[in-house]
Motif scaffolding. Structure first.
Motif, short mmCIF file in Angstrom:
data_model
loop_
_atom_site.label_atom_id
_atom_site.label_comp_id
_atom_site.label_asym_id
_atom_site.label_seq_id
_atom_site.Cartn_x
_atom_site.Cartn_y
_atom_site.Cartn_z
N TYR A 117 -6.60 2.74 -11.14
CA TYR A 117 -5.81 1.50 -11.07
C TYR A 117 -4.34 1.77 -11.35
O TYR A 117 -3.45 1.25 -10.65
CB TYR A 117 -6.37 0.50 -12.07
CG TYR A 117 -5.63 -0.82 -12.09
CD1 TYR A 117 -5.61 -1.65 -10.97
CD2 TYR A 117 -4.92 -1.22 -13.21
CE1 TYR A 117 -4.93 -2.85 -10.98
CE2 TYR A 117 -4.23 -2.42 -13.24
CZ TYR A 117 -4.23 -3.23 -12.11
OH TYR A 117 -3.55 -4.42 -12.12
N CYS A 129 -2.65 3.33 -8.31
CA CYS A 129 -2.33 2.32 -7.28
C CYS A 129 -1.05 1.58 -7.64
O CYS A 129 -0.20 1.33 -6.78
CB CYS A 129 -3.49 1.34 -7.14
SG CYS A 129 -4.98 2.04 -6.41
N ASN A 130 -0.87 1.24 -8.91
CA ASN A 130 0.35 0.58 -9.35
C ASN A 130 1.56 1.51 -9.23
O ASN A 130 2.66 1.08 -8.88
CB ASN A 130 0.20 0.11 -10.79
CG ASN A 130 -0.71 -1.10 -10.91
OD1 ASN A 130 -1.13 -1.68 -9.92
ND2 ASN A 130 -1.03 -1.48 -12.13
N ASN A 164 2.42 -6.09 -9.75
CA ASN A 164 2.39 -4.77 -10.37
C ASN A 164 3.32 -4.76 -11.57
O ASN A 164 4.54 -4.89 -11.43
CB ASN A 164 2.83 -3.73 -9.33
CG ASN A 164 2.81 -2.32 -9.87
OD1 ASN A 164 2.52 -2.08 -11.04
ND2 ASN A 164 3.12 -1.37 -9.00
#
Length: 632
Positions: A534, A537-538, A562
């Motif tokens: 996760y 992805c940010n 984000n």
């Protein structure tokens, strides 16, 4: 009325001995509206098409100790979990459970029922005394005086033979001592209903008998219901301390009545006549029952069918069916009232307790203070706890100081300005990966959380707030040391207090993300895989690896969801303020390159980080609540 014992040498048939007595007991129980009994009727449980319990019925009376016996895999723990309402959602359960003449509510099951798990889940950093005091603060009525709770703890230390290790840390005591501590936790509030799963496992015979004697005393004191799963009690304990036996074999009932004594007692006679296994005086009747059930399989004898044809079975089933049917029309709140009236000595409530109708004995503020007082303060003194949170910051700090020393002071060089921007980006991003240091403890504490929420010790939100306060406090000095070292060694040009405030907000957002992942992940391995995935992805959509203007339209929406984007943009604004920079300077070029002017202001970015923090905490609370509900 108590069932009569059959003297050794009596030649009275089993049907004559028991049927009249059980019929009489059924009438007495049916007429007593205040009877504190636990009744279970036609209980079936299955998991993945495998039957764990099959049409199990019986009753546990007040003031008596009932033993649930049977070979391994017979369904003993499953039955106890069904009665306590602690089966997992993967197990399908049907049938009726009645406690104090009504369907059990959360108040009855969590607050007025004590439960001791087979596998202990204790807090290793606490001493035995602290473990009991901590549980007393949460399980006993909030409106009892602290001295009353301490007095109860002293009583338990003496009764359970724990006085000599009262000041010892839980992590260093023996397995038997841990078992006795777990039992003491279940006894701490003197609950009206007490359910114990294998309380004598891991104990020597003398200690096991002492534990059962203490349980027997509690059953007699205030007419409490006590039931425990037990594999092989000693002959002495079986004869003197156990009043009723429910024997299970393959998830079915093989016997559910008082055992009696001697070779002509009810149980010995039944085993000899119905299962074809002759009992000899002097043998252990409990062990003989287990051997008889095992041998019955080799003889193709269906022990459940033999029991269903016994005259006592019909009388017992009649009693159970009557109580189960009557519970359909009973007010569920009346059960809690009956329990309070039958057991006035219980510490789970007080006469003027405004929370006596709630499943959790203590308020959220009281629970938070208790968790912080007993658990957080102990954690702050734990070297392993400290180093897992400080170690990564020391390492990252040393690496970044040695790589970027003085880069921020090279104001007129574009390359140096871009390097400073990279330092700020890494400072924001590493907070997400650093959150992995919280994961092991969050996941390892899950069994304790499940036990304590099932016990009605606190609400999930109480646990979450206490853990968040604990982590935010311990993170603050470490984050300050790390950021100050990097900020001044690199020579960053922003306002230190503003930059550190933004950095600290980013750190605690990472903490909230870790709590959310730990709440939903099935185990530690999954949590450790989900968190970096996760964060990565940010990272990719934060505007550094790929400029915000170059992010595809289909992904650009994610940038606004984000937290790393807002953290980095705010740090860039503070350190490369274009309001005071000359046109064409490196500062202005950095802001233009990363399209910072289109980002929110520093204040709005800080507000966004606070919102992210609260949203992740809310998601974590929902995950913890769902986890707690998975034990139904």
């Amino acid at each position: 009325m108590p069932i009569k014992r059959v003297e050794t040498g009596s030649q009275i048939p089993l049907s004559a001995v028991l049927k009249e007595e059980v019929d009489h007991a059924a009438i007495a129980v049916a007429a007593d509206d205040n009877e504190v009994s636990v009744v279970f009727h036609a209980i079936c449980a299955s998991c993945d098409d495998k039957k764990l319990l099959d049409n199990v019925s019986g009753a546990f009376g007040a003031g008596r100790v009932a033993a649930i016996m049977g070979p391994s895999g017979a369904g003993k723990t499953t039955l106890l979990n069904v009665l306590a309402g602690r089966t997992t959602t993967s197990i399908q359960v049907s049938g009726d459970v009645v406690i104090a003449r009504a369907k059990p509510t959360d108040v009855v099951r969590k607050r007025y029922t004590g439960y001791c798990e087979q596998h202990d889940s204790l807090i290793d950093v606490l001493s035995v005394r602290e473990m009991l005091e901590y549980t007393a603060e949460l399980k006993c009525s909030q409106y009892l005086s602290h001295s009353t709770k301490i007095q109860r703890v002293d009583e338990l230390l003496n009764e359970m033979g724990l006085t000599h290790i009262a000041s010892s840390q839980v992590s260093v005591i023996s397995g038997g001592e841990r078992k006795r501590t777990s039992i003491a936790l279940a006894l701490v509030s003197k609950p009206p209903v007490l359910l114990l799963d294998e309380p004598t496992t891991g104990l020597d015979a003398a200690t096991a008998d002492d534990v059962l004697a203490a349980v027997k005393k509690l059953a007699r004191d205030g007419s409490r219901v006590v039931a425990c799963t037990i594999h092989a009690p000693s002959s002495r304990a079986f004869r003197l301390l156990i009043d009723d036996v429910v024997a299970l074999d393959g998830g079915k009932v093989a016997w559910a009545a008082p055992p009696g004594e001697g070779s002509h007692g009810p149980l010995a006679t039944y085993v000899s006549q119905s299962l074809g296994s002759q009992y000899v005086d002097g043998d252990s009747l409990a062990e003989h029952l287990l051997y008889a059930m095992r041998d019955a399989k080799t003889k193709d004898i269906d022990v459940a069918e033999r029991w269903s044809k016994h005259p006592v079975y019909a009388a017992t089933l009649k009693r159970v069916q009557y109580l189960a049917s009557k519970a359909e029309t009973e007010d569920p709140d009346a059960a809690a009232q009956r329990l309070r009236e039958a057991c006035p000595g219980s510490l789970a409530w007080t006469k003027d307790d405004p929370r006596r109708k709630l499943a959790v004995a203590t308020s959220v503020p009281h629970g938070i203070v208790t968790l912080l007082r007993y658990r957080s303060l102990r954690s702050f003194g734990d070297v392993e706890y400290i180093m897992t949170r400080l170690g990564d910051k020391l390492l990252y700090g040393l690496v970044m100081m040695s790589l970027f020393w003085g880069e921020g002071r090279k104001k007129r060089q574009m390359e140096a300005a871009m390097n400073s921007a990279g330092v700020l980006w890494f400072a924001a991003v590493l907070t997400g990966y650093g959150a992995a240091c919280y994961m092991p403890q969050l996941v390892s504490e899950r069994p304790i959380f499940l036990r304590e929420t099932a016990d009605g010790a606190y609400l999930p939100v109480t646990f979450l707030i206490a853990k968040t306060i604990e982590e935010c406090i311990i993170i603050l000095p470490f984050a300050l040391i790390y950021f100050a070292a990097v900020f001044f060694s690199v020579g960053l040009q922003g306002n230190f207090l503003i930059s550190f405030g933004l950095f600290y907000l980013t750190v605690i957002v990472g903490l909230a993300i870790a709590q959310m992942v730990a709440a939903y992940a099935p185990d530690a391995d999954a949590a450790n895989a989900l968190l970096p995935t996760y964060i990565t992805c940010n990272l990719l959509s934060s505007g550094y690896v790929l400029l915000t203007s170059d992010i595809p339209l289909g992904w650009r929406w994610y940038t606004r969801c984000n937290h790393l984007y807002y953290a980095w943009m705010a740090l860039l604004r503070d350190n490369f303020s274009y309001d005071s920079a000359e046109m064409g300077s490196p500062n202005t070029d950095v802001l233009d390159h990363y399209d910072v002017r289109r980002a929110p202001s520093v204040g709005m970015c800080a507000l966004a980080l606070i919102i992210f923090f609260l949203v992740y905490l809310c998601l974590a609370e929902r995950g913890l609540a769902a986890l707690a509900r998975s034990r139904r």
